[in-house]
Design a protein around this motif. Structure first.
Motif, PDB file in Angstrom:
ATOM      1  N   ALA A 498      -4.569   1.344  40.071  1.00 47.00           N
ATOM      2  CA  ALA A 498      -5.075   2.287  39.069  1.00 47.00           C
ATOM      3  C   ALA A 498      -4.242   3.555  39.149  1.00 47.00           C
ATOM      4  O   ALA A 498      -4.048   4.104  40.235  1.00 47.00           O
ATOM      5  CB  ALA A 498      -6.553   2.604  39.306  1.00 47.00           C
ATOM      6  N   ALA A 499      -3.749   3.999  38.014  1.00 46.67           N
ATOM      7  CA  ALA A 499      -3.031   5.271  37.960  1.00 46.67           C
ATOM      8  C   ALA A 499      -4.048   6.386  37.744  1.00 46.67           C
ATOM      9  O   ALA A 499      -4.952   6.251  36.923  1.00 46.67           O
ATOM     10  CB  ALA A 499      -2.022   5.260  36.818  1.00 46.67           C
ATOM     11  N   HIS A 513      -3.963  10.869  45.658  1.00 46.96           N
ATOM     12  CA  HIS A 513      -4.838   9.994  46.426  1.00 46.96           C
ATOM     13  C   HIS A 513      -5.998   9.516  45.555  1.00 46.96           C
ATOM     14  O   HIS A 513      -6.546  10.268  44.752  1.00 46.96           O
ATOM     15  CB  HIS A 513      -5.376  10.725  47.657  1.00 46.96           C
ATOM     16  N   LEU A 514      -6.358   8.241  45.737  1.00 45.75           N
ATOM     17  CA  LEU A 514      -7.524   7.675  45.075  1.00 45.75           C
ATOM     18  C   LEU A 514      -8.507   7.208  46.135  1.00 45.75           C
ATOM     19  O   LEU A 514      -8.133   6.583  47.130  1.00 45.75           O
ATOM     20  CB  LEU A 514      -7.141   6.490  44.187  1.00 45.75           C
ATOM     21  N   PHE A 515      -9.764   7.484  45.915  1.00 44.70           N
ATOM     22  CA  PHE A 515     -10.833   7.094  46.824  1.00 44.70           C
ATOM     23  C   PHE A 515     -10.980   5.574  46.838  1.00 44.70           C
ATOM     24  O   PHE A 515     -10.922   4.920  45.795  1.00 44.70           O
ATOM     25  CB  PHE A 515     -12.137   7.742  46.367  1.00 44.70           C
ATOM     26  N   PRO A 526      -2.795   7.139  48.711  1.00 42.43           N
ATOM     27  CA  PRO A 526      -2.076   7.466  47.476  1.00 42.43           C
ATOM     28  C   PRO A 526      -2.170   6.313  46.482  1.00 42.43           C
ATOM     29  O   PRO A 526      -2.116   5.138  46.862  1.00 42.43           O
ATOM     30  CB  PRO A 526      -0.639   7.670  47.964  1.00 42.43           C
ATOM     31  N   ALA A 527      -2.304   6.662  45.218  1.00 44.11           N
ATOM     32  CA  ALA A 527      -2.413   5.627  44.186  1.00 44.11           C
ATOM     33  C   ALA A 527      -1.199   4.715  44.191  1.00 44.11           C
ATOM     34  O   ALA A 527      -1.326   3.510  43.918  1.00 44.11           O
ATOM     35  CB  ALA A 527      -2.586   6.278  42.817  1.00 44.11           C
ATOM     36  N   ASP A 528      -0.031   5.251  44.513  1.00 41.32           N
ATOM     37  CA  ASP A 528       1.170   4.423  44.460  1.00 41.32           C
ATOM     38  C   ASP A 528       1.308   3.500  45.670  1.00 41.32           C
ATOM     39  O   ASP A 528       2.292   2.791  45.799  1.00 41.32           O
ATOM     40  CB  ASP A 528       2.432   5.275  44.271  1.00 41.32           C
ATOM     41  N   GLN A 529       0.305   3.507  46.561  1.00 39.85           N
ATOM     42  CA  GLN A 529       0.272   2.568  47.684  1.00 39.85           C
ATOM     43  C   GLN A 529      -0.825   1.512  47.501  1.00 39.85           C
ATOM     44  O   GLN A 529      -1.048   0.691  48.387  1.00 39.85           O
ATOM     45  CB  GLN A 529       0.025   3.314  48.990  1.00 39.85           C
ATOM     46  N   GLN A 530      -1.517   1.542  46.362  1.00 36.09           N
ATOM     47  CA  GLN A 530      -2.612   0.602  46.117  1.00 36.09           C
ATOM     48  C   GLN A 530      -2.207  -0.385  45.024  1.00 36.09           C
ATOM     49  O   GLN A 530      -1.808   0.019  43.930  1.00 36.09           O
ATOM     50  CB  GLN A 530      -3.870   1.360  45.698  1.00 36.09           C
TER      51      GLN A 530
END
Length: 788
Positions: A498-499, A513-515, A526-530
């Motif tokens: 998810a961006a 960062h995303l929860f 971080p979103a770019d690690q999910q």
């Protein structure tokens, strides 16, 4: 049997109450196809939750059995060595056989097709000193706090009753001679005075309480070695008892035969009866037919077309949830309806669509989930759940099966909400992260394209305009190619799980960062690690080609990070860092945990394999092998080392929901997609419009929620607003100022700013003046013109 040693009276109340449910690992779910409004489930070899008069109202937590003698030997039949046999592959009438070195107990379970009655035929063989006992944990109305229970007489027959609010049940028994046959009876409260406490303390039944509650009550009784039990449900004790005894008077064999015949007639009248095993093999065909029955079982009768996600409460043995999965999610509902359409069950799919029309909210969206009557349970907003009903309407229309269901206003309302809220969703399909998600994007873009067919003029044009633009922006928003994870894996990049919403308005947001929900530690990354499997929907719906480099690179990533090999085949996690599943030590999910493999994701991966020209059968066979003891597909399977002490085996169901109707729907669609050669639920208009190619556009679309920072030379700037306004604009520091008025495009107000002739390097400055109150926006915006 000896008389009880302690006289009747009111049962002692429980000092502590924690009302949990039965195991979610169901062996079977069933209901009669007749006038009856009772649904039953089986788990651990006994009856678990029973629902009446709607599929979202549980009335029983469980109904189990103890086998005992008078000398202190006793065995509770819950789990252990038992077998479950369906009457036929797709007829949900059960024979349960419990085997012990001292006895064998056989149960046959069905509902009376003509009455609101659950029937159980019981036969105990073995040591003649042994007797069976029944324990029924009432949970009337799903409430464990206010149940009351009694022993009593009704028309000269011994009975057991429970009552709470508008609901009541009665437990009756008939022996082989036809006489009422409940022997010693008692009622009590769970953990304090229920019949199980007698056996734990004294090894036999010693107490007979005549009244219990209000609270979490249990009805208990001694039974003959050969008998039939009936649990009647009604609005009063007397009505429930009358129904129970009427059903017993008619005889178990008559009800069993009528139950089976109703299912045979339903099956024989359906087109999938002609399917053979040539394409998928006999085991998969058997599961496909059983899956069709599972879809039918999970439909309500008071609200035709309403289907719950599962007749199970995930990890019910530790859960106090009032909701569980016996609720309606519009996403799960349409996923199931897609399987019904593929099977040719257009009548039921139309009922689903009519129910969705009736439960759409005033602003055009659908609730995150709801009770059957439309009352909300959870409060989230998931944009795919607004889009899915539009896809169902398009699916039926494409097959000339829409009938008279009025959908134009529904579609317009849904698309208006999507345009107002999208492309960012409050939650993804897993009901967790906000942001721009590839699965949600695929669904809402498809809904805009399919929905345009139900609209006219500018409304249809605007829906297609936005669909094309969002499609063209997928990589801008959701692709990342310069991260540590990409370098570690040696791949060009991948689609994000998810961006963050900020990606729509500013640079650099992909690293925010995303929860991560359901994790006690490391709960944000971080979103770019999910990463997740959600991007596969882009291929399934024809927005991207299976061989697109963005797709193949992300497939490599998810196959390396999210795939687990089990003895039953490959399975995928939802995303890296998932916390929804058992803990590492096998303890049930309790708000945190570790995500496990989902069989339905094996089906989604199989659909990708079909479009990529790969062998699909490993995915079909894997799903078919991941069923439980009763042949049902679970929400999750265990994907770690065996833990026999917790009944966790690799590739086998966990304590999450089973059956998951969505998983059965996915299996149906996978099998039929193999037969057809392409995904059976892919919207035709979407595949025809895009054919896997990214649209090349001569415009850029600006909205308050979505603010592009540049356009290419030769492109037109278009502003989509919620109300009429004038766009006041100029170039390079407000030179050559002009005004452009918005026009009403039905689903929004559009201004087309003539920017095609502006040279690269030009900066466009603009603001807004709102027509309704002649008010300036009070904020300036700008966009750069980049080289073509």
């Amino acid at each position: 049997m000896q008389d009880a040693e302690i006289p009747q009276g009111k049962a002692p109340a429980a000092t502590e109450r924690r009302a949990v449910w039965a195991s979610a690992r169901k062996d079977m779910a069933g209901t009669a196809l007749g006038e009856s409004r009772v649904w039953f489930t089986l788990a651990q070899g006994i009856v678990s939750e029973v629902y009446y008069p709607r599929i979202d109202i549980p009335q029983i937590c469980d109904l189990g059995f103890i086998v005992a003698d008078e000398k202190g030997f006793w065995v509770e039949l819950k789990g252990g060595d038992y077998a479950v046999e369906w009457l036929d592959t797709d007829i949900p009438a059960a024979t349960i056989t419990h085997r012990h070195e001292c006895f064998e107990l056989r149960l046959r379970v069905c509902t009376d097709p003509r009455r609101d009655v659950l029937l159980i035929d019981l036969e105990l063989d073995g040591d003649e000193a042994l007797r069976p006992y029944a324990l029924l944990a009432a949970r009337l109305g799903g409430d464990a706090e206010k149940n009351r229970a009694w022993t009593g007489e009704w028309d000269g027959r011994r009975t057991l009753w429970a009552e709470q609010g508008p609901f009541a049940l009665a437990l009756q028994c008939r022996d082989v001679s036809g006489r009422a046959a409940l022997e010693r009876r008692s009622v009590g409260e769970v953990g304090a005075s229920d019949l199980r406490q007698d056996f734990e303390r004294d090894g036999r039944m010693r107490r007979q309480y005549a009244e219990a509650g209000p609270g979490d009550v249990v009805l208990g009784a001694g039974l003959p070695r050969r008998c039939t039990l009936a649990v009647g449900f009604g609005s009063s004790r007397e009505s429930a008892d009358t129904l129970a005894w009427t059903s017993l008077a008619g005889g178990f064999e008559a009800a069993w035969g009528a139950y089976a015949e109703g299912w045979r007639q339903w099956r024989d009248a359906r087109p999938w009866r002609a399917l053979d095993a040539g394409d998928v093999g006999p085991e998969a065909l058997a599961l496909l037919r059983r899956s069709a029955s599972i879809l039918k079982i999970h439909e309500d009768r008071t609200y035709p077309g309403a289907m719950v996600a599962s007749l199970a409460v995930p990890w019910g043995e530790v859960s106090e949830s009032r909701g569980g999965y016996h609720l309606v999610w519009s996403r799960d509902l349409v996923e199931s309806a897609g399987a019904l359409v593929a099977l040719g069950a257009y009548d039921t799919a139309r009922d689903v669509l009519a129910y969705l029309v009736a439960t759409q909210q005033a602003d055009g969206h659908w609730l995150q989930n709801q009770w059957l009557g439309g009352k909300p349970f959870w409060q989230g907003i998931q944009l795919d759940e607004t889009a899915f009903p539009v896809l169902l309407a398009g699916m039926l229309q494409a097959r000339d099966a829409l009938g008279e269901v009025p959908v134009a206003d529904m579609v317009a309302g849904a698309l208006r909400f999507i345009l107002a809220e999208g492309p960012c969703s409050g939650q993804d399909r897993w009901e967790e992260d906000p942001g721009v998600n590839t699965f949600t994007l695929a669904i809402v873009i498809a809904a805009l394209v399919e929905g345009a067919r139900f609209l006219e003029g500018r409304a249809a044009d605007l829906a297609l305009m936005v669909a094309d633009y969002w499609n063209a922006c997928i990589e801008d928003w959701c692709w990342t190619d310069d991260t540590q994870l990409a370098r570690d894996l040696g791949v060009p990049g991948y689609y994000l799980r998810a961006a963050p919403a900020a990606v729509l308005v500013c640079e650099g947001a992909k690293a925010e960062h995303l929860f991560i929900k359901n994790r006690a530690h490391d709960y944000d990354r971080p979103a770019d690690q999910q990463i997740s499997t959600d991007f596969l929907q882009l291929v399934r719906y024809g927005l991207r080609d299976a061989h697109d480099p963005h797709v193949t690179s992300t497939v490599e990533v998810v196959d390396r990070l999210l795939r687990t090999e089990t003895p039953n085949g490959p399975v995928w996690h939802r995303y890296n860092g998932d916390g929804y599943g058992e803990h590492s030590d096998g303890r049930p999910f309790d708000g945190t945990g570790r995500g496990r493999g989902w069989p339905l994701l094996t089906g989604e991966r199989g659909h990708y394999a079909l479009l990529a020209g790969e062998d699909v059968m490993p995915y079909v066979h894997a799903m078919a092998a991941m069923t439980g003891r009763g042949g049902l597909l679970p929400e999750q399977v265990w994907d770690a080392a065996p833990m026999p002490e917790r009944d966790l085996q690799p590739g086998r169901p966990t304590g999450a929901a089973m059956p998951l109707v969505w998983a059965h729907s996915e299996f149906v669609k996978l099998c039929l997609s193999v037969q057809q050669g392409s995904p059976v639920d892919a919207p035709r208009g979407v595949r025809e419009r895009y054919a896997g190619r990214i649209p090349e556009l001569d415009y850029v679309l600006w909205r308050f929620r979505q603010r592009p920072r540049r356009l290419r030379a030769g492109q037109e700037l278009r502003l989509l607003l919620s109300a009429p306004a004038m766009v006041h604009w100029g170039v390079n520091g407000w030179q050559n100022v002009c005004d452009t008025q918005t026009e009403d495009w039905m689903l929004g107000h559009l201004a087309r700013v003539p920017t095609r002739d502006l040279a690269a390097g030009t900066r466009i400055d603009f603001t807004l003046r709102w027509q309704a109150d002649d008010r300036w926006q009070g904020e300036n915006f700008s966009i750069e013109v980049a080289p073509a």
